[in-house]
Design an enzyme around this catalytic site. Structure first.
Site: not given
Length: 691
Positions: A527-528, A531, A588, A592
């Site tokens: 996830h990070e 980003h 976000e 995900d």
């Protein structure tokens, strides 16, 4: 004043008067509360009891994975939301509290004395009750003594420099979007008390009622500060008028997601030209920060701010400033202030039934104020070198999987892929805690001065931030404290950050099978990293500069694919009549979905490496099923309707149900793992896929 940060898991583009209390008195005060303190149990990584087998995983996977957990975990009275994040956070808060209690009673180092005294002062309700509104009287007196609008900027700066009080707007350091090696001064919109500009501007019945209740609350707080009911009522109306004007001038949250819309470098003389009613040179002199050029993040806001100075009386401006002092100080004052503040902002706005106990609030406040002092002792006790080493290996595996995913994308050209891989290879990984701990030697803490300690922390933090201007960027700095249950990506730093606090069950467990870890912490890592390539992060290059590295055709295809997610998540309703904002939550949601994709790829490689035995079912579930259950179960939660409505307006994250279902319904591997037929809710015909 530092700029508002996004919470995470998120891109950051994700809270002296009186008597002296002795160590013995402090111990007795704590002992009186401990009878009611329940030590939280450690969370588990795979909770079979949480699964509701009466639900169909292909119809509603969240109901299947979390159904029994939600039934068995009603929201505690002191919370507006309770989920697996909170389950772990409650445990961490208690372990930090234990350190603080010991430090308050018998410190062994100078830093323990400092954070022990801060905690002790926070816990001293008796002294706060005795002082009442006295701690804020010197600040209010300065405001009351002001009468010349030409001196407003000097007053605003003086209050910030002396007390850490921020009014009207935010000013601080930021990395230059065009040269991330530079730290420049930046000016940003602010100055409102309700959760979002919509609370001032929308005219539906609920918002109109909330504004009426807000005015009633502000009136009560002015009365507590010593004003007559008649004067307080007039002041409250003035506060609403000025804050409404500031809200009207503010840029909406969705627009703020675009870096180009919040980057307007200019000389101070240009800013002064369209804000003639506020003397910026006086403000900068008062905060002892010379500025000739700066980024004005939201110019239209400051034009509106200038107009409001002109159209407001000095009495109305005083009322606005006095309110922000009272509101910002409420938690440090007597019980009447604290409880009235809780009644409106927690109970009315978010549905919270009871206030969290003082020991818990003081623990969190001490972590926020001296987080790296407390954190150094916390990680020494609760975060093992083995956990850090294994996490580093896991991060490297996920980075390799994302690289493979980028190479195999069928919609991206070789030119853009090459640039994306350059950015991925430039990621900096931060795991557990900072390499260099923050220096708190210049922060004064007094054991008998709760309010003063908070002021000094604000001034210390503000000065530390302002001192960054014009200096090299500190690439080793962290934006979260070590016990925090969270993680984040910084586009300007191009780094991914995983505090030790989240590296525990249910996210990370050295004793569990790999599939569950990859589904939980593996997806957090993915996830990070994703980003860096979401609708915001994709605008930053490997060095953290805003620069387009896409071909026009690839960018158009990217926008088409992200629009699929905007439409998909924008159809979800957390509360009947309230839909998510697909544009606000886009970053976000993209993270995900991308995190699930690359974590699944990394898991398969790890299982191949471990051999056939690693693919045997455990507790009746295949590794693939356990992967998705591991993901879903970190999002098990219950939320009060009032809080869900606030989050739909303000939170860039989707609620747990939609983070789960929205993510898995876009994964072909999920449908295969649970034998879902195409066309079922969790296996739609037109799934979204970006990364």
């Amino acid at each position: 004043m530092k700029f508002p940060a996004c919470s995470a898991i998120a891109a950051v583009a994700v809270f002296g008067l009186g008597m002296t209390a002795s160590a013995q008195q402090m111990s007795l005060a704590l002992d009186g509360q401990e009878a009611s303190i329940t030590v939280p149990k450690p969370a588990v990584s795979m909770d079979l009891a949480a699964i509701d087998k009466t639900a169909d995983p292909c119809t509603d996977f969240y109901a299947y994975a979390c159904g029994n957990w939600r039934k068995d975990h009603p929201i505690p009275a002191d919370k507006v939301r309770f989920g697996r994040f909170d389950e772990l956070q409650e445990r961490n808060v208690y372990t930090v509290y234990a350190l603080l209690k010991d430090a308050a009673a018998s410190p062994k180092t100078p830093l323990q004395t400092k954070y022990g005294n801060f905690f002790a002062a926070c816990m001293n309700d008796d002294l706060a009750e005795k002082l009442g509104a006295k701690p804020i009287q010197p600040v209010l007196a300065q405001i009351d003594g002001w009468s010349d609008k030409k001196q407003l900027a000097k007053l605003v700066g003086t209050l910030e420099d002396t007390y850490g009080t921020s009014l009207f707007y935010g000013f601080g350091s930021q990395q230059d979007q065009k040269d991330s090696s530079k730290q420049i001064p930046g000016l940003f919109q602010g100055g409102i008390s309700l959760p979002d500009r919509d609370y001032y501007l929308q005219d539906d019945e609920r918002m109109v009622t909330l504004r009426k209740q807000y005015v009633e609350h502000v009136t009560k707080m002015f009365v507590l500060a010593g004003d007559s009911p008649e004067k307080a009522a007039a002041e409250a109306q003035a506060v609403l008028k000025i804050e409404t004007a500031l809200a009207q001038a503010s840029m909406p949250r969705v627009e703020l997601r675009d870096p180009a819309k919040r980057y307007h470098p200019q000389p101070v003389t240009e800013l002064q030209g369209y804000t003639p009613n506020f003397q910026w040179s006086d403000y900068f002199a008062a905060i002892k920060t010379p500025v000739t050029n700066l980024n004005v993040g939201t110019p239209d806001f400051f034009k509106g701010f200038n107009d409001q100075i002109a159209s407001s009386s000095t009495d109305d401006l005083k009322s606005y400033m006095r309110w922000h002092v009272i509101h910002g100080s409420a938690g440090a004052l007597s019980k009447a202030f604290d409880q009235e503040n809780f009644r409106f902002f927690a109970q009315t706005l978010q549905g919270q039934k009871e206030q969290a106990p003082r020991w818990k609030r003081c623990t969190q406040q001490t972590d926020a104020a001296l987080g790296e002092a407390v954190g150094a002792d916390w990680v020494a006790k609760y975060f093992t070198p083995e956990a850090k080493k294994n996490m580093q290996e896991l991060v490297h595996q996920l980075e390799a999987a994302l690289g493979e995913d980028i190479k195999n994308l069928d919609w991206m050209s070789a030119t853009t892929k090459q640039e994306a891989l350059k950015k991925l290879s430039a990621f900096r990984d931060k795991i557990g805690y900072p390499e260099i701990w923050r220096d708190y030697s210049k922060l004064e803490v007094k054991r008998d001065d709760r309010f003063g300690n908070l002021n000094r922390v604000e001034v210390f933090t503000d000065r530390r931030d302002l001192n960054k201007i014009g200096k090299p960027v500190n690439e080793k700095e962290w934006g979260m404290t070590p016990p925090t249950v969270n993680a984040y990506y910084s586009p300007a730093m191009n780094d991914i950050n995983f505090p030790a606090g989240i590296l525990q069950p249910p996210f990370y467990d050295l004793k569990i099978d790999p599939a569950v870890n990859y589904g939980a912490i593996g997806v957090v890592i993915g996830h990070e990293m994703t980003h860096g390539f979401d609708d915001q992060g994709s605008k930053f290059d490997p060095q953290g500069n805003v620069r387009s590295w896409w071909t026009d055709a690839d960018k158009a295809e990217f926008d088409k694919r992200t629009q699929c997610e905007v439409d998909e998540y924008g159809s979800f309703e957390p509360v009947p009549g309230t839909k998510l904002n697909g544009k606000l939550t886009l970053g976000e949601n993209t993270a995900d979905n991308g995190g699930l994709q690359v974590a699944y790829m990394a898991m398969q490689k790890e299982l191949d490496k471990l051999g056939p035995d690693s693919r045997k079912p455990i507790d009746g579930y295949t590794p693939e099923q356990r992967f998705y259950l591991g993901y879903a179960q970190v999002w098990c939660e219950n939320t009060r309707d009032e809080a869900a409505r606030v989050r739909a307006k303000t939170d860039p994250h989707s609620p747990g149900r939609f983070r789960t279902n929205g993510g898995v319904q876009n994964q072909a591997n999920f449908a295969k793992a649970f034998s879902c037929k195409q066309g079922q809710p969790m296996a739609p015909v037109n799934a979204c896929r970006v990364w």
